[in-house]
Write a protein that holds these residues in place. Structure first.
Motif, PDB file in Angstrom:
ATOM      1  N   GLU A   7     -61.320  37.485 -32.674  1.00 22.35           N
ATOM      2  CA  GLU A   7     -59.967  36.828 -33.192  1.00 22.35           C
ATOM      3  C   GLU A   7     -59.203  35.699 -32.590  1.00 22.35           C
ATOM      4  OE1 GLU A   7     -58.094  40.618 -32.873  1.00 22.35           O
ATOM      5  OE2 GLU A   7     -59.436  41.839 -34.919  1.00 22.35           O
ATOM      6  N   PHE A   8     -58.755  35.075 -33.328  1.00 17.89           N
ATOM      7  CA  PHE A   8     -58.113  33.439 -32.357  1.00 17.89           C
ATOM      8  C   PHE A   8     -55.985  33.733 -32.739  1.00 17.89           C
ATOM      9  CE2 PHE A   8     -62.769  32.471 -33.879  1.00 17.89           C
ATOM     10  CZ  PHE A   8     -62.770  31.718 -33.087  1.00 17.89           C
ATOM     11  N   GLY A  20     -56.403  33.408 -36.851  1.00 18.30           N
ATOM     12  CA  GLY A  20     -57.695  33.583 -38.211  1.00 18.30           C
ATOM     13  C   GLY A  20     -58.689  34.368 -37.017  1.00 18.30           C
ATOM     14  N   SER A  21     -59.572  34.665 -37.605  1.00 17.23           N
ATOM     15  CA  SER A  21     -60.870  35.372 -37.733  1.00 17.23           C
ATOM     16  C   SER A  21     -62.565  35.215 -37.798  1.00 17.23           C
ATOM     17  CB  SER A  21     -60.627  36.848 -37.630  1.00 17.23           C
ATOM     18  OG  SER A  21     -61.062  37.712 -38.548  1.00 17.23           O
ATOM     19  N   VAL A  22     -63.372  35.336 -37.331  1.00 15.16           N
ATOM     20  CA  VAL A  22     -64.392  35.083 -37.585  1.00 15.16           C
ATOM     21  C   VAL A  22     -65.215  36.064 -37.679  1.00 15.16           C
ATOM     22  CG1 VAL A  22     -66.580  33.690 -37.098  1.00 15.16           C
ATOM     23  CG2 VAL A  22     -64.798  32.507 -37.254  1.00 15.16           C
ATOM     24  N   ALA A  36     -70.637  30.949 -30.923  1.00 15.18           N
ATOM     25  CA  ALA A  36     -71.120  30.932 -32.571  1.00 15.18           C
ATOM     26  C   ALA A  36     -69.441  31.228 -33.291  1.00 15.18           C
ATOM     27  CB  ALA A  36     -72.539  32.169 -33.154  1.00 15.18           C
ATOM     28  N   ALA A  37     -68.467  32.114 -32.940  1.00 15.26           N
ATOM     29  CA  ALA A  37     -67.515  31.934 -33.857  1.00 15.26           C
ATOM     30  C   ALA A  37     -66.418  30.844 -32.962  1.00 15.26           C
ATOM     31  CB  ALA A  37     -67.019  33.216 -33.062  1.00 15.26           C
ATOM     32  N   GLU A  38     -66.752  30.424 -32.181  1.00 10.91           N
ATOM     33  CA  GLU A  38     -65.926  29.331 -31.857  1.00 10.91           C
ATOM     34  C   GLU A  38     -65.992  27.574 -32.685  1.00 10.91           C
ATOM     35  OE1 GLU A  38     -65.288  30.667 -26.971  1.00 10.91           O
ATOM     36  OE2 GLU A  38     -66.106  29.029 -27.904  1.00 10.91           O
ATOM     37  N   LEU A  39     -67.085  27.743 -32.464  1.00  9.59           N
ATOM     38  CA  LEU A  39     -67.664  26.407 -33.313  1.00  9.59           C
ATOM     39  C   LEU A  39     -67.773  26.414 -34.738  1.00  9.59           C
ATOM     40  CD1 LEU A  39     -71.439  26.204 -31.630  1.00  9.59           C
ATOM     41  CD2 LEU A  39     -69.799  24.479 -31.683  1.00  9.59           C
ATOM     42  N   ARG A  40     -67.802  27.946 -35.196  1.00 14.96           N
ATOM     43  CA  ARG A  40     -67.510  28.463 -36.645  1.00 14.96           C
ATOM     44  C   ARG A  40     -66.294  27.750 -37.313  1.00 14.96           C
ATOM     45  NH1 ARG A  40     -69.811  33.347 -38.872  1.00 14.96           N
ATOM     46  NH2 ARG A  40     -71.774  32.278 -38.977  1.00 14.96           N
TER      47      ARG A  40
END
Length: 65
Positions: A7-8, A20-22, A36-40
């Protein structure tokens, strides 16, 4: 392999506001899931670095799927 959600949030006056969240379905360990989530997140928002849109990224184990 465990599932993760990252979660960002943007902090304003010390209060985190979600931006947002990934979901990461497969990752060998929590640090790989976070990266991976940071890059996406950066790709989704068309920026070079995720910190241009958020101040913090919090890993939530078992959050995907």
């Amino acid at each position: 392999m465990p599932n993760y959600r990252v979660e960002f949030a943007k902090e304003i006056l010390g209060v985190p506001f979600p931006v947002g969240s990934v979901a990461i379905v497969r990752a060998r360990d929590p640090m790989r899931a976070l990266r991976a989530a940071e890059l996406r997140f950066a790709r989704q928002h068309g920026v070079e670095d995720w910190r241009e849109r958020a101040d913090r990224a919090d890993l939530v184990p078992g959050g995907a799927g």
